[in-house]
Structures are given as C-alpha cells and as structure tokens.
Design a protein around this motif. Sequence first.
Motif, mmCIF file in Angstrom:
data_model
loop_
_atom_site.group_PDB
_atom_site.id
_atom_site.type_symbol
_atom_site.label_atom_id
_atom_site.label_comp_id
_atom_site.label_asym_id
_atom_site.label_seq_id
_atom_site.Cartn_x
_atom_site.Cartn_y
_atom_site.Cartn_z
ATOM 1 N N LEU A 1 0.820 -1.208 0.000
ATOM 2 C CA LEU A 1 0.000 0.000 0.000
ATOM 3 C C LEU A 1 0.854 1.258 0.000
ATOM 4 C CD1 LEU A 1 -2.795 -1.018 2.550
ATOM 5 C CD2 LEU A 1 -2.902 -1.049 0.049
ATOM 6 N N LEU A 2 1.918 1.230 0.798
ATOM 7 C CA LEU A 2 2.819 2.387 0.804
ATOM 8 C C LEU A 2 3.479 2.574 -0.553
ATOM 9 C CD1 LEU A 2 4.581 1.943 4.260
ATOM 10 C CD2 LEU A 2 2.767 3.545 3.674
ATOM 11 N N GLU A 3 3.813 1.478 -1.204
ATOM 12 C CA GLU A 3 4.443 1.575 -2.525
ATOM 13 C C GLU A 3 3.488 2.180 -3.539
ATOM 14 O OE1 GLU A 3 7.358 0.959 -5.576
ATOM 15 O OE2 GLU A 3 7.420 1.156 -3.392
ATOM 16 N N LEU A 4 2.206 1.780 -3.467
ATOM 17 C CA LEU A 4 1.223 2.357 -4.394
ATOM 18 C C LEU A 4 1.100 3.857 -4.177
ATOM 19 C CD1 LEU A 4 -1.682 -0.279 -4.457
ATOM 20 C CD2 LEU A 4 0.179 0.049 -6.097
ATOM 21 N N ARG A 5 1.043 4.264 -2.908
ATOM 22 C CA ARG A 5 0.918 5.705 -2.633
ATOM 23 C C ARG A 5 2.153 6.468 -3.097
ATOM 24 N NH1 ARG A 5 -1.150 3.495 2.774
ATOM 25 N NH2 ARG A 5 -3.386 3.311 2.400
ATOM 26 N N ARG A 6 3.320 5.842 -2.891
ATOM 27 C CA ARG A 6 4.531 6.540 -3.331
ATOM 28 C C ARG A 6 4.567 6.665 -4.848
ATOM 29 N NH1 ARG A 6 8.953 5.448 -5.599
ATOM 30 N NH2 ARG A 6 8.509 3.224 -5.662
ATOM 31 N N ARG A 7 4.164 5.612 -5.543
ATOM 32 C CA ARG A 7 4.174 5.676 -7.005
ATOM 33 C C ARG A 7 3.178 6.695 -7.532
ATOM 34 N NH1 ARG A 7 5.261 -0.326 -9.608
ATOM 35 N NH2 ARG A 7 7.036 -0.879 -8.265
ATOM 36 N N ARG A 8 2.018 6.750 -6.899
ATOM 37 C CA ARG A 8 1.052 7.766 -7.326
ATOM 38 C C ARG A 8 1.602 9.160 -7.057
ATOM 39 N NH1 ARG A 8 -3.931 6.182 -8.753
ATOM 40 N NH2 ARG A 8 -4.734 8.264 -8.372
ATOM 41 N N ALA A 9 2.267 9.308 -5.914
ATOM 42 C CA ALA A 9 2.870 10.608 -5.621
ATOM 43 C C ALA A 9 3.920 10.965 -6.665
ATOM 44 C CB ALA A 9 3.496 10.580 -4.223
ATOM 45 N N TYR A 10 4.688 9.965 -7.094
ATOM 46 C CA TYR A 10 5.693 10.220 -8.118
ATOM 47 C C TYR A 10 5.047 10.655 -9.423
ATOM 48 C CZ TYR A 10 8.789 9.005 -11.982
ATOM 49 O OH TYR A 10 9.508 9.028 -13.136
ATOM 50 N N GLY A 11 4.025 9.905 -9.869
ATOM 51 C CA GLY A 11 3.367 10.247 -11.122
ATOM 52 C C GLY A 11 2.729 11.624 -11.069
ATOM 53 N N LEU B 1 2.090 8.383 -18.762
ATOM 54 C CA LEU B 1 2.403 7.577 -17.587
ATOM 55 C C LEU B 1 1.334 6.507 -17.426
ATOM 56 C CD1 LEU B 1 3.598 10.338 -15.106
ATOM 57 C CD2 LEU B 1 4.960 8.832 -16.533
ATOM 58 N N VAL B 2 1.469 5.467 -18.255
ATOM 59 C CA VAL B 2 0.446 4.414 -18.278
ATOM 60 C C VAL B 2 0.348 3.730 -16.916
ATOM 61 C CG1 VAL B 2 -0.275 2.299 -19.458
ATOM 62 C CG2 VAL B 2 0.911 4.120 -20.721
ATOM 63 N N GLU B 3 1.433 3.775 -16.182
ATOM 64 C CA GLU B 3 1.438 3.094 -14.881
ATOM 65 C C GLU B 3 0.349 3.649 -13.974
ATOM 66 O OE1 GLU B 3 4.594 3.888 -11.942
ATOM 67 O OE2 GLU B 3 5.042 1.751 -12.108
ATOM 68 N N LEU B 4 0.100 4.969 -14.076
ATOM 69 C CA LEU B 4 -0.922 5.572 -13.214
ATOM 70 C C LEU B 4 -2.307 5.011 -13.515
ATOM 71 C CD1 LEU B 4 0.133 9.325 -12.982
ATOM 72 C CD2 LEU B 4 0.305 7.555 -11.245
ATOM 73 N N ASP B 5 -2.517 4.563 -14.756
ATOM 74 C CA ASP B 5 -3.817 3.994 -15.098
ATOM 75 C C ASP B 5 -4.045 2.658 -14.403
ATOM 76 O OD1 ASP B 5 -4.198 6.153 -16.735
ATOM 77 O OD2 ASP B 5 -3.489 5.114 -18.546
ATOM 78 N N THR B 6 -2.943 1.980 -14.039
ATOM 79 C CA THR B 6 -3.067 0.652 -13.440
ATOM 80 C C THR B 6 -2.954 0.674 -11.922
ATOM 81 O OG1 THR B 6 -0.693 0.221 -13.617
ATOM 82 C CG2 THR B 6 -2.043 -0.346 -15.531
ATOM 83 N N LEU B 7 -2.624 1.820 -11.334
ATOM 84 C CA LEU B 7 -2.432 1.878 -9.878
ATOM 85 C C LEU B 7 -3.767 2.101 -9.185
ATOM 86 C CD1 LEU B 7 0.804 4.049 -9.531
ATOM 87 C CD2 LEU B 7 0.575 1.575 -9.357
ATOM 88 N N PRO B 8 -4.174 1.198 -8.314
ATOM 89 C CA PRO B 8 -5.403 1.454 -7.546
ATOM 90 C C PRO B 8 -5.217 2.667 -6.646
ATOM 91 C CG PRO B 8 -4.716 -0.845 -7.381
ATOM 92 C CD PRO B 8 -3.581 -0.099 -8.004
ATOM 93 N N ASN B 9 -6.325 3.387 -6.448
ATOM 94 C CA ASN B 9 -6.299 4.558 -5.559
ATOM 95 C C ASN B 9 -6.601 4.065 -4.152
ATOM 96 O OD1 ASN B 9 -6.346 7.016 -4.352
ATOM 97 N ND2 ASN B 9 -8.116 7.811 -5.497
ATOM 98 N N VAL B 10 -5.531 3.759 -3.397
ATOM 99 C CA VAL B 10 -5.727 3.250 -2.045
ATOM 100 C C VAL B 10 -5.936 4.365 -1.043
ATOM 101 C CG1 VAL B 10 -4.449 1.143 -2.510
ATOM 102 C CG2 VAL B 10 -3.224 3.162 -1.708
ATOM 103 N N GLY B 11 -5.904 5.613 -1.496
ATOM 104 C CA GLY B 11 -6.315 6.734 -0.654
ATOM 105 C C GLY B 11 -5.414 6.943 0.533
ATOM 106 N N MET B 12 -6.018 7.466 1.637
ATOM 107 C CA MET B 12 -5.263 7.899 2.815
ATOM 108 C C MET B 12 -5.756 7.188 4.069
ATOM 109 S SD MET B 12 -3.564 10.105 1.118
ATOM 110 C CE MET B 12 -2.723 10.978 2.403
#
Length: 806
Positions: A471-481, A543-554
């Motif tokens: 979950l932390l990795e998803l949030r970090r990747r979304r933050a990066y994108g 950034l196609v990766e953002l299309d595949t990242l679930p929004n796990v929110g906060m």
Amino acid sequence: MASNHSQSVTIRVLAASTGMTYKIKLLLSELTVTNLRSHLAAAVPPQNQILLLGPPYKVPKNTTLQSEEILNALRLGDMEDDPIQEDVTKPRTLLTRSERSGAKRLFLFSKLDLSENAPDPPICHLEPTTLTLPTEAPGPSPLSLDPSGAPPLHLPLFAFERQFMLHMSQGRVLADGADLRMAACRTCVQEQAVMARSLRAAVSNLSDHYHGAARTRAEFTANFQAKTSAHGALLQRFDAILSNLATIPLHPSLVSIARAAGRNMENLLDTVPVERERAWATQCLHSHQRLLSLFGELEITFNQLASPSSREDIAQRDHDAENEINNLWSKVEDAVQNINEAQAQRLEKLTIAHRDAVQRITHAMNSQSDDEIQNVFTPLREMSNSTKDLVSQMLKDDEQLKELMASVAGAKNRMMRRMKARLREVSVAQSSIQKVLSSVGVLREALVQQAENMVHLEHVAELPESYRVFLLELRRRRAYGQAVMASATAMMDRVAAMRDDEVRAREKFLRGAGRHLMPAFYDIFVPTLATPPPLFTPQLPALVELDTLPNVGMSSAADSAADALMHQSATVAEQGGGSASTLTAESQHPQQSSNMMTSAAAAGQEPARQLEHLIVSADEQSGDEIILDPASNTAIEAEAKTLAYENFILRQTLERLGAKPPRAYIEEARAKDGAADVAGEEVVAVRKELEKTKILLEKATHQLEASNNLNDKISHSSFRIGDVGLFMPTGRGTGGKRMYLAFHTNCPHRYLSTDCIKGSPDFVLGRIIYQEELVAGEIGTDANPYGLHVGTKFWVLTVEVLKSSQ
C-alpha cells in the motif's frame, strides 16, 4: 640439499606391517610418487599401497617429495633412527616423544592389512637359532709334528695344542654368534619401533580426519539448528497465520478491482490458495520431521566414532607399547655392553692361551730334555682347565642371548598382532568418518531443498507486512506520477506565458521600429522577422502506470499531511479512480502551444534524474531544475507534489530503520490543511512536515548507531574516508545488478560498490574505506553502469559494512 636434478637422492620408506626399511635411490628429477610405488611393488602391490609423509601425515605429492625442505626433514629422520649416530651422552631411547626436531618419515601401508580379511602376520624367528660348535680342532697344527714318528713324550704335547685350538675355535664361533644374535635383536627392536611410528602416523592421520569431520559437523549443526528451528516455528503457527490473514481486510479499491475482474476477494486470506498451501505445509512438515530424524542418526553415528574416554584409553595403551619397545631396546643395549664385550674378552683370552701353549710346547720339544717336557705338563693342564671354563661361560652367555632373542621375537609377534588390530580399528574409524561426512553432505542438500520448499510458506507468513508495504508503494508511485505531471504542467504554463510575452514583444517591434525597415531586412537578412514565435508541442510520454495503480487513498494512520494535500489537489477524475490521462486533460493550458509540454532533452534525462534523485533531502529539490513562476498556482502545485513525493521517500526510509511517523505531526498538518485557504500555506505545511520527518530520520539513524555501539554520525553532506554512509536501493543498473545510492544532501552520484554486499539488503550502513572517482561513459556500457549523462562524474564507494537488513 642441492636442487640439481641430476643429483641422486636416497629415500627411506618404512613398512608399517613388518617394520622393514626400504632404501630407494633415485635422481631428484625421478623422485615421484609413481616411481616410489613401482620400486615398492615387491613388498606391496601398487594398487594396495598407501603412503603417508609427516608429521603432519598426508599423502605425498611429487612437488612435496622434491622440496628441499622435505628432503632435509627426511634426512634428519634417517639420522634420528640410526643408532650408530646416536649421541652417547643422551639416554638410549629408540622412540622419541617430541616432534620438535622437525624430522619427517615416509611410511608404507597396505590396504590388505587394513581390511577385515587381513591375513595373520607371519611368525617372527630370529637367526641364528643354534650355533654349531666344532668337536675337533680345525686346521693343521703349528707344531709341525708327525704323530707317527714322534717320541712318546711329544704326543701328549701335541694333544694339548689340539685341545687349546679346539677351545679357541669354539670361543670364536660363540663370539661371532653373539654378534649375529645381537644384530638380529637390534634389527628386530628397530622394526618394532618403525611399526610404532607407523601407528603414530595412522592415528595422527585419523585424528586429522576426525577433527575435520568435527568442524564440519559443528558448522553444519549450527546452521541446521538455526534453520530447522525457524522452519519448525513457522510450521507450528501456520494455521494461526492463515487465521490472522482472514482478519486483515483488503482496501476497498482492491475489493472493487477484484469484483470487476469477476473475483470475490475481501481479505488477505482470499488472495492465498489456502488448500494448496495447507497441503504444501503438510508436506514440508513431513520432510522437516524426516530431517530431524536423519540429524539424530548423524549425531548417534558421530558419537559412536570414539568417546573421549575410549580414545584416551587407546592412546595410553599405545604409549605403554612404545615404552615396552624402549625398555626392550635398553635391555638389548645392556646385553651388547655386557655379554658381547664379555664374549669378546673371553675369545681374546682363548687366543692368548693357545699362543702361550704353543710357545711352551715348542720350547719343551726343542729342549730334548725329558725333565723339561715333564715340567710343562702341569701348567698346560691348568691352562687347559681354564680355557675349558671360559668356553663353558661363553656357552652360558650364549643361552642368555638365545633367551633374549626369543623375548625380542615374541615382542615383535605381539606387536604385529596388535598392529593388525589397531590398523583395522583405524580403517573402520576412517570409514565411519567418511560416512559421517557423506551424511552431512546429504543432510546439507536436503536442508537446502527444505529451505527452498519453506519459501512458499514464508511468503504467506510475510504477507501482512508485504501488504502494508504494498500500500505504501502504491501511494509513493502515485505521488511520483502526480509530481511528474504537475511539474510538466507548470513548465507548460511557463512556456505558454513566455510565448505570449514574445508575441506581444514582436508585435510592438513590428508596429514600431519595424515599420521603417527596408524590404531587404524581411526578405534577405531575416526572413522570419515578421513571423510569430513557433508553437512548442512536445509529446510527454503517457504515464500508463498511473492507469493501473489502484487509488488506495489515505486510510492508513501512518499517512502524512502530504497525502491529504495531494487528495485535496486531485481532480474529480482522480477522486473517482482517475488516471494520468484525465489528470493531464484537466490541467492543460487553453493555448495549443502548451499541449503536453516537455522537451526531448528533458525526456532523455528522466531515467538518469530518477536514479540520481531517488534519495533526496529538503535542500535538493527538483524545483532548481525547472523554471517556475513563484506566483503561478501550477508552480505551487508542482512544488507541493514534488515535496509530497520526497516525503514518501523519507517515510519509507524511516520505516526501514524501524521508526514510525508520529501521529501528532499528521493531525497538526491536517488541521493546518483545513484552515489553509491558499495553496502557498499548504506548501509551507508540507515543508514543515518534511523537515520534521528529516529530524525523525536523523533520530532513527542515531538509534541505529547506538544499537550497533557506533559513535560516528551518518554523513550526508560530504563523504570522506572514515565517514559512515547510509546506502539505499535505487533500482537496477547494467547487468541487472541492484544499485545502492548514498543518502545525501547536495552530494549526488555516490554509489556503493556491489563487492561490499551479499544479496539484496533493504539498506546498508557502512564506513567508507575507499572511494574511486570516475566519469560516466556511453550509456548502457560498463563505463556507465548507473545510466548517467555521458561525462558526469560519479563515485564508487567501498565500505566496511556495519549493518544491513534483508
């Protein structure tokens, strides 16, 4: 010894079973194990030969035998075993107890003598067993008398001379026999000493193998117990682990994705193939129990090799046997000093008596006086009785020598029988040691296989922690994108604004001074003088990766205020699970020239910049590389998202070090977010929280140092020899190797040498012992393993690892 290969060398080989000594003379260039074996073929067939050279006793090699040091040590051993060269001032001991002299010996063993069906040793008989004494005087008489024509009184004198000659001849036979008997006794005792030394060699070689097996067993036992203990604990609590997975719900966005895919997954247990994992756990449990059983058998086998008490008892018996040989040697030497000297003296008296008798008889016969002849009979009779007594004494001493010979031969017979039994014991022990080593090898391979099998169960055990990090990795990747997109949007706005200013400036020029220029300025000198500035239409890779990242929110309590800021700044499309494409569409500038802004150079630099700035600090912001208008909302949003991304990096670093962001910081930041009414205040709040996170990271670093008894601080603003650096993984470089970059402030391109680490730890804390400055070559080559710009300076640091974590 000279190293000339044409020089001859004499090697003494000692036979273990019989104690015999074989002297082999070879040229130094011919001194090989094969040649030695061929020369010893008459004693033991080459296929059954075992050669041991020592101490320490090892199978010799050609290079070992030809070594000048080894040859000198062998020569020293020859001198020690030669009783003729023995120092008379030293005690007469045949077997020395110490190896301090450095002497070496070469022993020959036969595999047949080590087997269970080894033949009985031959009976030892020492020669000569009996001495044949003459019954008549040998040779002609020195009197030159013809018995047939001699006077009557001369005949008794002739008989006396013959009797003295007979006694002297018998004494010579007994004296020579004493020398032969003593030589046989000496040789036999020396052969027993050779057998005792060969037994030492066999026991020493066995001891080396035993200690080697003990070390191997100890090392394996430590590893085996550690791994099987962990495996047993995991297998014991595996059902509890599965039950715990059922209590951990999946994030709602993940549940929705699973439902859209036709799957029903609501908790972590739903992601696990439970029945298959249970069956696998049962199989691992059976193999685990089998491993423990085999290990128990190994322990029993090793303990049966020899207990300390039994080994001491055997060593004491060997010691007593050597003492017996030394005592026997002293007895033989005493006999040499006493009996042999006595026999030699008696022979000398017999010889003198014969000479005196011949002189007396000759004188009497030459006198032609009957009275003188009559007077000589009395002393001759006395002398004859004396020589007869001497012969009797020599016969008695000869009987003692025969008894000594029998005693020495009996001792060798006992020694040979004992050697047969002891060599068989050594052979059995060697076989048992080999079985132990073989069992250790089999168990080691089985343990490796078991560890590989347990990996599947370890995945299940680590699933809760892995899910949290996921979950932390998803949030970090979304933050990066989002940071990348926001920075690109800010750049696009700035370029569009600059073009608008350029359009107005050109129009002002054309309406002013440009109106008065001649046509040549427009047609010849500057054909584009009256054209508008070009439209920039760079294509930003989607950034196609953002299309595949679930929004796990906060939802996590450990989320920071930066996550809340990102959530407030997100578009409506993102709140509904939007992608990078919708975010880009919402933030595009109305002018066509601002569509998906980025330059080709920026696109080419992105991989290297991503590697370089993955570990960042507040002093090293990406805003220094982008021209932003401080008053622009897009610039503020870009900076905010960039800071949020940096905050995620620092937060992950904290978690690797075992620290957690304080809840008070999050609540305080969220309160400020709710009260803030401008984006600038939000950026300030994120900056403050970033600074607090940095402080917390430093505290965690200090705690890590204290736990390792370190007094050095982690360097981040400079790197010198002796400094301590913190290295974090940044991806993979040339050849797929994982790269580690130093945590730094304005000191980029400090990479950790891969020779310093094993595996792929989560972080490495190490003291710098060497650093090499290099210049990046062509991308994709070994001269540029980190994907840097050609010509960029970078440093490869070699460290002494103080702590690392897998």
